[in-house]
Design a protein around this motif. Sequence first.
Motif, PDB file in Angstrom:
ATOM      1  N   UNK A 219       0.808  -1.206   0.000  1.00 14.83           N
ATOM      2  CA  UNK A 219       0.000   0.000   0.000  1.00 14.83           C
ATOM      3  C   UNK A 219       0.843   1.258   0.000  1.00 14.83           C
ATOM      4  N   UNK A 220       0.211   2.360   0.339  1.00 16.72           N
ATOM      5  CA  UNK A 220       0.826   3.674   0.141  1.00 16.72           C
ATOM      6  C   UNK A 220       2.073   3.892   0.987  1.00 16.72           C
ATOM      7  N   UNK A 221       2.139   3.281   2.162  1.00 13.13           N
ATOM      8  CA  UNK A 221       3.274   3.564   3.037  1.00 13.13           C
ATOM      9  C   UNK A 221       4.581   2.980   2.511  1.00 13.13           C
ATOM     10  N   UNK A 222       4.523   1.814   1.877  1.00 13.82           N
ATOM     11  CA  UNK A 222       5.724   1.180   1.347  1.00 13.82           C
ATOM     12  C   UNK A 222       6.631   0.678   2.464  1.00 13.82           C
ATOM     13  N   UNK A 223       7.733   0.026   2.098  1.00 12.81           N
ATOM     14  CA  UNK A 223       8.649  -0.506   3.113  1.00 12.81           C
ATOM     15  C   UNK A 223       9.590   0.567   3.650  1.00 12.81           C
ATOM     16  N   UNK A 224       9.995   0.401   4.906  1.00 18.84           N
ATOM     17  CA  UNK A 224      11.028   1.250   5.481  1.00 18.84           C
ATOM     18  C   UNK A 224      12.412   0.679   5.208  1.00 18.84           C
ATOM     19  N   UNK A 225      12.495  -0.675   5.190  1.00 15.24           N
ATOM     20  CA  UNK A 225      13.748  -1.386   4.937  1.00 15.24           C
ATOM     21  C   UNK A 225      13.445  -2.600   4.075  1.00 15.24           C
ATOM     22  N   UNK A 246      12.154   6.836  -7.015  1.00 15.77           N
ATOM     23  CA  UNK A 246      10.869   7.342  -6.520  1.00 15.77           C
ATOM     24  C   UNK A 246      11.109   8.192  -5.274  1.00 15.77           C
ATOM     25  N   UNK A 247      10.064   8.910  -4.872  1.00 14.94           N
ATOM     26  CA  UNK A 247      10.205   9.808  -3.728  1.00 14.94           C
ATOM     27  C   UNK A 247      10.358   9.033  -2.428  1.00 14.94           C
ATOM     28  N   UNK A 248       9.660   7.911  -2.298  1.00 10.44           N
ATOM     29  CA  UNK A 248       9.742   7.119  -1.077  1.00 10.44           C
ATOM     30  C   UNK A 248      11.093   6.418  -1.031  1.00 10.44           C
ATOM     31  N   UNK A 249      11.939   6.766  -0.071  1.00 11.57           N
ATOM     32  CA  UNK A 249      13.326   6.302  -0.039  1.00 11.57           C
ATOM     33  C   UNK A 249      13.522   5.252   1.059  1.00 11.57           C
TER      34      UNK A 249
END
Length: 374
Positions: A219-225, A246-249
Amino acid sequence: MSPNIAVTTGSWFFNPGARDWACPPAPAEAASFHAGLPGYAPTPLLELPGLAAEWGVGRVVVKDESTRFGLPAFKSLGVSYAIYRVICDHAGETVRPADLPGLREMLGSLPRLDLVTATDGNHGRAVARFARLLGIRAHVFVPDVVSPGAVEAIRAEQAEVTVLADDYDATVRSASEAAESRSSAVLLQDTAWPGYEEIPQWIVDGYSTLLVELDAQLGATGPSLVVVPMGVGSLAQAVVTHYRSREQRAALLGVEPDTAACIQTGLASGRPCTVQTGSTIMAGLNCGTPSSLAWPYLRDGLDAVVAVSDEQAAGAARELAALGVSSGPCGAATLAAARAVLAEAAPSRRAALGLSADSTIALLNTEGAHETRR
């Protein structure tokens, strides 16, 4: 050869600037191509709430590649897409989504095409499977450290198999020489070197489907690691490409056997290098030289690499099995790596990767338990 850098169990290399690095995305047509293949379905994303509680994070999930296209590993994603691109290239066709009947029809108008590759197991079996489905010949070179069961699984796909008393790097050279000796042969290798990079790049592009699925499942949050096994670094290249375009790093952690840590050795020395490999149960990661394509992505976009032992990988595989996840040592190495960073190492490693109580950790389980490969 290897510089004088010692890599031991638990050694890690950290790049503090990795999340600031950016690159172009993978081509979107790979996922469209895979969606048109028979038997395609996104592989499961499994929740491990016990580990999340133990490590003090929000979620721990496993992207389980143990059943991809009916084979026990992720390799068929890269192989199928690369074969598709090879056939289209030979036919002079513009690349477009196609199905297997369409590819077989295209092959009917072409001169004979044979596929040659080297493998430590799963890649060769995937090449043999898709070659059989398309009615073309495959010749697979295998180092003799690969288990007899894995060799027989490749032969069961009707491929010619040559077993060599050599390590993986030398086996790749033998496959390349065999392909060059026949005008009908194409080398379909999942590692690159100067002068041989187009097909390995197609394989890396094919791996991107796994990450597109992971994004949709999280979903929108994506993985942190994201924790990824290394080998020559091709899957890790796909992971870096996906999350640095992408913006989510997300933070990205690679894992290697402590007996074949060519990526960590190279990163620590500041240049790609070859290391002498040893014996390891992580056969698919027993690689001494990084892919020339992967290297700049790993150098600039990978947050960290950690080395794990056979004992740690075997223990992680048993732990995953108890949790209902079928995993061989290469896939389970991601759990061993996360445990080394989160449960055993100093708190500074957790902080370096930017992990908190709300973080989502994604482990890439790249292969099923070895019994499923027999």
